[in-house]
Design an enzyme around this catalytic site. Sequence first.
Site, PDB file in Angstrom:
ATOM      1  N   ASP A 174       0.684  -1.404  -0.350  1.00 42.52           N
ATOM      2  CA  ASP A 174      -0.220   0.325   0.139  1.00 42.52           C
ATOM      3  C   ASP A 174       0.880   1.175   0.083  1.00 42.52           C
ATOM      4  O   ASP A 174       1.481   1.425   0.793  1.00 42.52           O
ATOM      5  CB  ASP A 174      -0.927  -0.455   1.204  1.00 42.52           C
ATOM      6  CG  ASP A 174      -1.899   1.095   0.924  1.00 42.52           C
ATOM      7  OD1 ASP A 174      -1.638   2.029   0.403  1.00 42.52           O
ATOM      8  OD2 ASP A 174      -2.973   0.980   2.139  1.00 42.52           O
ATOM      9  N   GLU A 267       1.960   2.576  13.445  1.00 40.44           N
ATOM     10  CA  GLU A 267       0.569   2.514  12.162  1.00 40.44           C
ATOM     11  C   GLU A 267      -0.582   1.733  12.977  1.00 40.44           C
ATOM     12  O   GLU A 267      -0.771   0.560  13.080  1.00 40.44           O
ATOM     13  CB  GLU A 267       1.248   1.508  10.983  1.00 40.44           C
ATOM     14  CG  GLU A 267      -0.095   1.745  10.295  1.00 40.44           C
ATOM     15  CD  GLU A 267      -1.226   0.569   9.833  1.00 40.44           C
ATOM     16  OE1 GLU A 267      -1.857   0.921  10.600  1.00 40.44           O
ATOM     17  OE2 GLU A 267      -0.655  -0.159   8.708  1.00 40.44           O
ATOM     18  N   GLU A 276     -10.247  -3.227  15.430  1.00 41.41           N
ATOM     19  CA  GLU A 276      -8.880  -3.946  16.034  1.00 41.41           C
ATOM     20  C   GLU A 276      -8.552  -3.226  16.975  1.00 41.41           C
ATOM     21  O   GLU A 276      -7.861  -4.546  18.085  1.00 41.41           O
ATOM     22  CB  GLU A 276      -7.431  -4.085  14.352  1.00 41.41           C
ATOM     23  CG  GLU A 276      -7.813  -4.993  13.544  1.00 41.41           C
ATOM     24  CD  GLU A 276      -6.973  -5.208  12.912  1.00 41.41           C
ATOM     25  OE1 GLU A 276      -5.853  -4.328  12.747  1.00 41.41           O
ATOM     26  OE2 GLU A 276      -6.910  -5.690  11.538  1.00 41.41           O
ATOM     27  N   HIS A 425      -5.235   0.042   1.232  1.00 40.77           N
ATOM     28  CA  HIS A 425      -5.876  -0.956   1.833  1.00 40.77           C
ATOM     29  C   HIS A 425      -7.069  -1.056   3.295  1.00 40.77           C
ATOM     30  O   HIS A 425      -7.126  -1.927   3.039  1.00 40.77           O
ATOM     31  CB  HIS A 425      -4.778  -1.673   2.211  1.00 40.77           C
ATOM     32  CG  HIS A 425      -4.427  -1.988   3.816  1.00 40.77           C
ATOM     33  ND1 HIS A 425      -3.309  -0.721   3.801  1.00 40.77           N
ATOM     34  CD2 HIS A 425      -4.734  -2.559   5.063  1.00 40.77           C
ATOM     35  CE1 HIS A 425      -3.062  -0.410   5.299  1.00 40.77           C
ATOM     36  NE2 HIS A 425      -3.858  -1.702   5.613  1.00 40.77           N
TER      37      HIS A 425
END
Length: 550
Positions: A174, A267, A276, A425
């Site tokens: 990406d 990230e 998440e 992505h």
Amino acid sequence: MEDSVAMQKRKHREFALASISELCSSLIPPPPSEAGSSSPGIARFASGDGSLPELQILRESNQVALNVDLRAAQIFRLGPVQSVCMVEGSDAGKQTSYSRGVAIQFRNEEDSEAFHCVYQQWKKEFNVQGGNLPNGTNAITSKSKFDEKIESSSAKMYFHYYGQLLHQQNMLQDYVRTGTYYAAVIENRADFMGRVVVDVGAGSGILSLFAAQAGAKHVYAVEASEMAEYARKLIAGNPILGQRITVIKGKVEDVELPEKADILISEPMGTLLVNERMLESYVIARDRFLTPHGKMFPSVGRIHMAPFSDEYLFVEIANKALFWQQQNYFGVDLTPLHGTAFQGYFSQPVVDAFDPRLLVAPPSFHVIDFNKIKEEELYEIDIPLRFISTVGARVHGLACWFDVLFNGSTVQRWLTTAPGSPTTHWYQLRCVLSQPIYVMAGQEITGRLHLIAHNAQSYTIYLTLSAKMWGPGAEQGGILQTSSCKLDLKEPYYRMSQPQVYPVSQDQQPQSLIQTQDVNIQSQDLDEAELMQQPSPNSCAQIDSLMQNA
């Protein structure tokens, strides 16, 4: 019995080491022959002059890697078999700093546990300070905060997923993501030069290598999955940079670091920014490891939202449930389950790239300041919604995307996932209503986006959108049309087909569409509060323009 066991452990003063390696040094550089090297050896506790405790770390060749009075050093656990000993030095008597370190790795967990048990005995006997950092508890013996709030099966699958190279490759490829991170780091060398950096959830270690390229003094790459081993290989294959990087396998909630960080880089973004729940780990790392005036890369995140109209998508989802309308499926009537199946398909958020002309109102955004937000504030996110429709249309739901800010001292750079921008992505996300609502141009749309975290490392989404009815009597009665839905962010519908082609009207010129361009804010005069109010390129401002020209 306990005294006897303690005596036996106390007598065990020498431990074989699988490897010894020097850490970055600011005041007492290692000999050139030892810098960056790694070799087996032994760690030995001994009594020096006046019976003061000493720690001797010897290489296999009997070269002394470290020989220090334990009162002048601290020992920390980095993992089950990894520890580091930092020698305390001072800068002209002004401020204490840990000036030289040796990383040691034991052959197994038993040796590591015995070593630290003996060290605790020496501390107790000689009243030596050290062994635990003020920013956390012993990771080996305490229960992880992560484990307390996350379901074990979810965590297992999560770390298994990110422990595979093919998924790391997907993120590395990406180029919007990776290229923006690279630019944000390299363009802000002044922030990284000579600084201690912690890479939270390091993955392949690529961000750690970027930080080292920018001149970081030392980088601690913390990674809990098996990817930590691959990161070590990648970093070892880049020795000029790798000698200033230490990979630590473990969760940021658990591990101990030998020093505070000047910069956190990570990230931590998932779908809709918060999926998440890694943002919570990023905030925990901030509280545990970052100096009071340290920087975070990124420092701010924003969730953008706008109502949309997409008849194609609505029909596609509704048609999935047609299977359950069969009244004679091998002699069985399936229709009793049609309603449940219909709602089930609409409970999946849609992840894809969509045409921004589907938006029926200019977007709004919700700011999450990573520097200030508390971990608990991420457990529940409640966002009031208000839009003014620019067209008459059937509203099929709410479209969402996010961006993050790298607020460097030299350059402020945004990473955006906005529709019409180069696709990442993450794509975009849409919450689709099973009952659309109707609006006219200029009509107000109100509602609420409510996110509640759950222990499968994601969120339950509750969405409500409302608009006043129109026609005779509607204004007098204030009749509202309202539609709601409940979705699980953990179970999205990945709709990776290309966006539908929508015809451009004669009065809508191609240049009015969102353009692909560098996501960069050049002004250096904006403070962080102002930056949070500035729409990122390819985001709010251009979509607003698009709405006006539609």
